[in-house]
Design a protein around this motif. Structure first.
Motif, PDB file in Angstrom:
ATOM      1  N   ASP A  74       0.569  -0.974  -0.082  1.00 44.19           N
ATOM      2  CA  ASP A  74      -0.155  -0.011   0.177  1.00 44.19           C
ATOM      3  C   ASP A  74       0.894   0.937   0.308  1.00 44.19           C
ATOM      4  O   ASP A  74       1.546   1.417   1.201  1.00 44.19           O
ATOM      5  N   ALA A  75       0.377   2.372  -0.464  1.00 46.13           N
ATOM      6  CA  ALA A  75       1.506   3.736  -0.910  1.00 46.13           C
ATOM      7  C   ALA A  75       0.635   5.006  -1.415  1.00 46.13           C
ATOM      8  O   ALA A  75       0.485   5.287  -1.832  1.00 46.13           O
ATOM      9  N   GLY A  76      -0.458   4.681  -0.058  1.00 48.61           N
ATOM     10  CA  GLY A  76      -1.308   5.911   0.094  1.00 48.61           C
ATOM     11  C   GLY A  76      -2.588   5.316  -1.019  1.00 48.61           C
ATOM     12  O   GLY A  76      -3.177   4.688  -0.928  1.00 48.61           O
ATOM     13  N   GLY A  77      -2.138   6.353  -2.344  1.00 44.92           N
ATOM     14  CA  GLY A  77      -3.669   6.314  -3.255  1.00 44.92           C
ATOM     15  C   GLY A  77      -2.740   5.613  -4.421  1.00 44.92           C
ATOM     16  O   GLY A  77      -3.860   5.289  -5.269  1.00 44.92           O
ATOM     17  N   ASP A  78      -2.081   4.284  -4.148  1.00 46.80           N
ATOM     18  CA  ASP A  78      -1.565   3.959  -5.290  1.00 46.80           C
ATOM     19  C   ASP A  78      -1.397   2.159  -4.965  1.00 46.80           C
ATOM     20  O   ASP A  78      -0.616   2.641  -3.041  1.00 46.80           O
ATOM     21  N   TRP A  79      -1.488   1.734  -5.638  1.00 38.87           N
ATOM     22  CA  TRP A  79      -0.417   0.301  -5.073  1.00 38.87           C
ATOM     23  C   TRP A  79       0.722  -0.311  -5.687  1.00 38.87           C
ATOM     24  O   TRP A  79       0.863   0.437  -6.576  1.00 38.87           O
ATOM     25  N   LYS A  80       1.792  -0.104  -4.970  1.00 36.16           N
ATOM     26  CA  LYS A  80       3.245  -0.055  -5.790  1.00 36.16           C
ATOM     27  C   LYS A  80       3.571  -1.801  -5.736  1.00 36.16           C
ATOM     28  O   LYS A  80       3.439  -2.920  -4.915  1.00 36.16           O
ATOM     29  N   VAL A  81       4.340  -1.819  -7.120  1.00 37.46           N
ATOM     30  CA  VAL A  81       4.209  -3.491  -7.051  1.00 37.46           C
ATOM     31  C   VAL A  81       5.851  -3.276  -7.273  1.00 37.46           C
ATOM     32  O   VAL A  81       6.244  -2.149  -8.659  1.00 37.46           O
ATOM     33  N   SER A  82       6.954  -4.091  -6.867  1.00 34.59           N
ATOM     34  CA  SER A  82       8.792  -3.606  -6.975  1.00 34.59           C
ATOM     35  C   SER A  82       8.471  -5.333  -7.717  1.00 34.59           C
ATOM     36  O   SER A  82       8.018  -6.551  -6.682  1.00 34.59           O
ATOM     37  N   VAL A  83       9.636  -5.545  -8.327  1.00 37.68           N
ATOM     38  CA  VAL A  83      10.380  -6.536  -9.142  1.00 37.68           C
ATOM     39  C   VAL A  83      12.029  -6.606  -8.710  1.00 37.68           C
ATOM     40  O   VAL A  83      12.194  -6.033  -9.667  1.00 37.68           O
ATOM     41  N   ALA A  84      11.754  -7.602  -7.674  1.00 38.04           N
ATOM     42  CA  ALA A  84      14.017  -6.983  -7.238  1.00 38.04           C
ATOM     43  C   ALA A  84      14.537  -8.781  -8.275  1.00 38.04           C
ATOM     44  O   ALA A  84      13.203  -9.842  -7.714  1.00 38.04           O
ATOM     45  N   ASP A  85      15.525  -8.150  -8.088  1.00 36.54           N
ATOM     46  CA  ASP A  85      16.683  -9.469  -9.151  1.00 36.54           C
ATOM     47  C   ASP A  85      18.225  -9.238  -8.674  1.00 36.54           C
ATOM     48  O   ASP A  85      18.194  -8.888  -7.941  1.00 36.54           O
ATOM     49  N   ARG A  86      18.849 -10.484  -8.243  1.00 31.86           N
ATOM     50  CA  ARG A  86      19.845 -10.678  -7.679  1.00 31.86           C
ATOM     51  C   ARG A  86      21.083 -10.357  -9.422  1.00 31.86           C
ATOM     52  O   ARG A  86      21.927 -11.261  -9.076  1.00 31.86           O
ATOM     53  N   GLY A  87      20.526  -9.421 -10.633  1.00 26.60           N
ATOM     54  CA  GLY A  87      21.845  -9.471 -11.695  1.00 26.60           C
ATOM     55  C   GLY A  87      22.639  -8.496 -11.045  1.00 26.60           C
ATOM     56  O   GLY A  87      23.096  -8.401 -10.674  1.00 26.60           O
ATOM     57  N   ILE A 126      -0.111   5.406 -18.474  1.00 24.67           N
ATOM     58  CA  ILE A 126      -1.670   5.803 -19.232  1.00 24.67           C
ATOM     59  C   ILE A 126      -2.508   5.317 -18.287  1.00 24.67           C
ATOM     60  O   ILE A 126      -3.616   5.813 -18.214  1.00 24.67           O
ATOM     61  N   HIS A 127      -1.826   4.403 -16.891  1.00 22.77           N
ATOM     62  CA  HIS A 127      -2.699   4.198 -16.276  1.00 22.77           C
ATOM     63  C   HIS A 127      -2.157   5.213 -15.345  1.00 22.77           C
ATOM     64  O   HIS A 127      -3.454   4.878 -13.685  1.00 22.77           O
ATOM     65  N   ARG A 128      -1.639   5.869 -14.563  1.00 23.96           N
ATOM     66  CA  ARG A 128      -1.465   7.037 -14.791  1.00 23.96           C
ATOM     67  C   ARG A 128      -0.238   7.250 -13.404  1.00 23.96           C
ATOM     68  O   ARG A 128      -0.638   7.484 -12.152  1.00 23.96           O
ATOM     69  N   GLY A 129      -0.108   6.422 -13.577  1.00 28.15           N
ATOM     70  CA  GLY A 129       1.238   5.699 -12.511  1.00 28.15           C
ATOM     71  C   GLY A 129       3.047   6.189 -12.779  1.00 28.15           C
ATOM     72  O   GLY A 129       2.940   7.558 -13.637  1.00 28.15           O
ATOM     73  N   ARG A 130       3.773   5.691 -12.087  1.00 30.58           N
ATOM     74  CA  ARG A 130       4.979   5.894 -12.228  1.00 30.58           C
ATOM     75  C   ARG A 130       6.146   4.970 -12.629  1.00 30.58           C
ATOM     76  O   ARG A 130       5.433   3.212 -11.430  1.00 30.58           O
ATOM     77  N   VAL A 131       6.691   4.330 -13.153  1.00 31.30           N
ATOM     78  CA  VAL A 131       7.596   3.613 -13.030  1.00 31.30           C
ATOM     79  C   VAL A 131       9.928   4.243 -12.902  1.00 31.30           C
ATOM     80  O   VAL A 131       9.750   4.882 -13.575  1.00 31.30           O
ATOM     81  N   TRP A 132       9.983   2.965 -12.138  1.00 31.78           N
ATOM     82  CA  TRP A 132      11.223   4.014 -11.995  1.00 31.78           C
ATOM     83  C   TRP A 132      12.153   2.233 -11.420  1.00 31.78           C
ATOM     84  O   TRP A 132      11.614   0.909 -11.346  1.00 31.78           O
ATOM     85  N   VAL A 133      13.574   2.492 -11.691  1.00 34.96           N
ATOM     86  CA  VAL A 133      14.565   1.738 -10.912  1.00 34.96           C
ATOM     87  C   VAL A 133      15.771   2.467 -10.232  1.00 34.96           C
ATOM     88  O   VAL A 133      15.724   2.857 -10.005  1.00 34.96           O
ATOM     89  N   GLU A 134      15.383   1.198  -8.536  1.00 35.15           N
ATOM     90  CA  GLU A 134      16.511   1.104  -7.642  1.00 35.15           C
ATOM     91  C   GLU A 134      17.402   0.565  -7.894  1.00 35.15           C
ATOM     92  O   GLU A 134      17.762  -1.037  -8.574  1.00 35.15           O
ATOM     93  N   ASP A 135      18.651   0.644  -6.816  1.00 32.87           N
ATOM     94  CA  ASP A 135      19.333  -0.510  -6.492  1.00 32.87           C
ATOM     95  C   ASP A 135      19.332  -1.706  -5.363  1.00 32.87           C
ATOM     96  O   ASP A 135      18.442  -1.031  -4.802  1.00 32.87           O
ATOM     97  N   ASN A 136      19.403  -2.821  -5.768  1.00 29.50           N
ATOM     98  CA  ASN A 136      18.989  -3.864  -4.869  1.00 29.50           C
ATOM     99  C   ASN A 136      19.886  -3.620  -3.376  1.00 29.50           C
ATOM    100  O   ASN A 136      21.056  -4.266  -4.093  1.00 29.50           O
ATOM    101  N   PRO A 137      19.778  -3.970  -2.267  1.00 28.25           N
ATOM    102  CA  PRO A 137      21.019  -3.444  -1.399  1.00 28.25           C
ATOM    103  C   PRO A 137      21.827  -5.045  -1.074  1.00 28.25           C
ATOM    104  O   PRO A 137      22.313  -5.194  -0.811  1.00 28.25           O
ATOM    105  N   GLY A 138      21.430  -6.167  -1.874  1.00 33.70           N
ATOM    106  CA  GLY A 138      22.441  -7.404  -1.752  1.00 33.70           C
ATOM    107  C   GLY A 138      21.976  -7.892  -2.848  1.00 33.70           C
ATOM    108  O   GLY A 138      23.037  -8.735  -3.519  1.00 33.70           O
TER     109      GLY A 138
END
Length: 668
Positions: A591-604, A643-655
């Motif tokens: 839950d991210a307030g007014g949005d749902w936040k979906v995150s996909v983490a890899d070990r690449g 188009i869905h009025r959302g956002r997309v970005w990439v972060e570093d995976n701490p591991g």
């Protein structure tokens, strides 16, 4: 015997009520009695051996010295008032009688003094004298003349301030009759009697001839009463109001000028508004000339305009004359030298006696109007001369500075209006050109869109269909082939054909998304869509030994388009492709307030900060070794999410690796 006599004398002196002391001829005190010490509050030892001058105020010492000199000469001095300090530091007024002491040869030995307190009466008399003197000084410094009279108007007191009013010394005014000294005795006598009978004060104004001419005076008479309250006379306070009346007259003139100037300014403001509303120069020049003629009330007004080169003058507008054409008048003005004269102007110029002017000669139609005075004011736009505003009048009177300033104000307002009009024309012309460019560009874009739509259709039908047939044929050949080398070649053809089909499908989707076409949204559960995408990627994950973990409980309602499935499928598939074998891909929904936040983490291998934004651009791929792709996947992800009025970005995976994040607005 001498000691006994001295003690006896001391006892005898102490019995006397008066204060007694003796001193030598220098004033040094030798003997004091008890009454003196009680009178002054000193102890005897504080006085003995001291000089009597030490106990006298500075201003009283001279008088005390004169008393000692007098006693030396006459032998006796009686009832002289002297001042001495008492023990409290107060100045005491003492009455002193002195006698000279002599030896057997008649030589002076000293002085014996009998001292008594003068008392309150003497002090009061002196204080009264001082108060009277102070009052006189105050009255004299008041700046007005003050006269007191008896019931018949006879002057009993006159301050020095009354002397210049009556041109008579104050002492000589006493005894004269104030009514008889008046310029109008009958009027003053009537009002004076009214004051005595009613007690009502009155004001009496009159004029007298002074050294500098006629002077205006005002006297205020008030009733003077005695101790019993009965009328005793009158007090008259005289004031010279000549300067006040002069100031009043000056103020009246100034107010008249100010009212006239205010009217001119109001007219100027109104005319400025009118001139400023024009967007063509001809109307501005007409308005400027008309404003100058009406506000300044002149016979003729005109504006001479410079050409673009700033060299040649011509008549742009004129008020006070009816002209059908200006060319003939321009020639007369040039020939008569007026234009040459105006070209030399750098500041306003007033010309009187136009008929005698040597620098130029006005045309006959001007001379017939009897014009005698002209005012010429240069008008400038920034650093460039616009022209000269001119007014002509019959009166030979000089123009006031304020009127020249008004003329300058009219010229400045007109110059600003001209500048605005020119800017308006430039903007209008620029806007017209811009509109034409927009039309041309719009036509080009429409043509480009038509070509793009045609290209999409070609890819979707003419290219995709043959590619699908080629892929199906290659797969059939692969299934029936036993030769390993041929199988590898045919397998390569199948994979290449598959990439071609993926590229065509991705390009078609992206083109439709970028065309601005609205997507239809319908209720859906983000968790179900994520689970479907993960399940479809199961075979690929199994090949690499990758475990897909999904975190999140419950339902996550949102309004979505079916393309949102491709977003999560692309992110999960990429995580599997770019991650190492036998690793984990973690998918979390929160839950991210007014949005749902979906995150996909890899070990690449992760993505450097400088490339994090570029991965979402078309055909932007980082080097990933043997991993192949069209370069359109993340660009499509970004477009669908936006188009869905959302956002997309990439972060570093701490591991280690990357975390791709997407937000989707919750269902309303």
């Amino acid at each position: 015997m001498a000691g006994k006599e001295a003690r006896f004398l001391k006892v005898l002196m102490d019995l006397l009520p008066e204060g007694i002391f003796s001193m030598d001829m220098e004033g040094r005190i030798l003997l004091v009695n008890r009454s003196l010490t009680e009178l002054l509050g000193y102890r005897s030892f504080s006085l003995l051996g001291k000089s009597v001058f030490d106990f006298a105020p500075q201003k009283a010492r001279k008088g005390l010295r004169e008393v000692l000199n007098e006693i030396t000469a006459s032998g006796v001095v009686r009832d002289r008032v002297v001042q001495l300090y008492d023990a409290m530091g107060r100045v005491r007024d003492l009455k002193m009688s002195l006698s000279l002491l002599k030896d057997g040869m008649g030589r002076p030995l000293g002085v014996i003094a009998v001292v008594s307190d003068v008392g309150d009466a003497t002090r009061l008399e002196r204080e009264l004298e001082e108060l009277q003197q102070f009052s006189q000084d105050v009255l004299d410094s008041a700046g007005v003349g003050i006269i007191a009279t008896d019931l018949k108007g006879n002057i009993v007191f006159a301050s020095r301030g009354a002397e210049p009013i009556f041109n008579t010394p104050a002492q000589e005014l006493v005894g004269q009759n104030i009514i008889k000294r008046s310029p109008d005795p009958l009027v003053l006598n009537e009002r004076f009697e009214g004051l005595i009978s009613s007690g009502e004060p009155f004001e009496y104004g009159f004029e007298v001839m002074g050294e500098d001419g006629m002077r205006s005076l005002v006297a205020v008479y008030t009733l003077l009463r005695g101790r019993d309250g009965a009328p005793a006379g009158a007090i008259a306070v005289f004031e010279d109001v000549t300067r006040i009346k002069e100031i009043e007259e000056e103020l009246k003139k100034s107010n008249s000028v100010l009212r006239e100037y205010t009217r001119d300014l109001e007219g100027l403001v109104e005319m400025t508004r009118t001139i400023g509303s024009y967007l063509d120069e001809e109307n501005i020049y007409r308005g400027m000339v008309e404003a100058a003629r009406k506000i300044l009330n002149v016979e003729v007004s005109c504006f001479f305009r410079y050409d673009e080169g700033g060299r040649r003058l011509s008549l742009a507008s004129i008020g006070g004359f009816r002209l059908r054409a200006t060319e003939a008048l321009d020639r007369e003005l040039e020939k008569g030298g007026l234009y040459g004269f105006l070209r030399t102007l750098r500041s306003p110029r007033i010309v009187h006696r136009l008929s005698e002017e040597r620098h130029f000669k006005l045309p006959g139609r001007f001379r017939k109007r009897g014009l005698q005075t002209a005012v010429f004011v240069p008008v400038r736009i920034k650093d460039r001369a616009l022209g000269v505003l001119s007014v002509f009048l019959k009166s030979p009177e000089r123009f006031k500075k304020e009127e020249v300033e008004i003329l300058q104000g009219i010229g400045t307002s007109a110059a600003i209006a001209v500048e605005n009009a020119r800017l308006y024309e430039e903007v209008k012309e620029y806007a017209s050109g811009l509109e034409e460019k927009v039309r041309e560009r719009t036509a080009e874009l429409e043509q480009s869109n038509r070509l793009k739509d045609l290209f999409i259709d070609i890819m979707g039908h003419d290219l995709l269909k043959p590619a699908g047939i080629a892929r199906l044929s290659a797969e059939m050949l692969l299934d029936g082939e036993e030769d390993e080398m041929k199988k590898r070649i045919i397998g390569s053809i199948v994979q290449s054909n598959k990439r071609i089909i993926d590229l065509i499908e991705s390009a078609t989707i992206l083109a439709k998304l970028e065309s601005g076409q609205e997507l239809e949204l319908s209720p859906g559960d983000v968790m179900e869509i994520v689970r479907d995408a993960a399940a479809d990627a199961g075979d690929l994950a199994q090949e690499k030994g990758v475990e897909i973990q999904i975190e999140g409980e419950g339902s996550f309602p949102a309004s979505v388009n079916p393309l949102i499935y491709d977003v999560f499928s692309n992110l999960i598939t990429n995580a599997i492709k770019y991650g190492p074998e036998n690793s984990q891909v973690k998918v979390a929904i929160e839950d991210a307030g007014g949005d749902w936040k979906v995150s996909v983490a890899d070990r690449g291998p992760g993505i450097p900060d400088e490339h994090k934004g570029a991965v979402f651009e078309r055909f932007k791929r980082l080097e990933k070794g043997a991993v192949k792709g069209s370069g359109l996947g993340l660009a499509i992800v970004k477009k669908v999410v936006e188009i869905h009025r959302g956002r997309v970005w990439v972060e570093d995976n701490p591991g280690g690796g990357s975390i791709f994040c997407v937000t989707i607005p919750k269902a309303a």
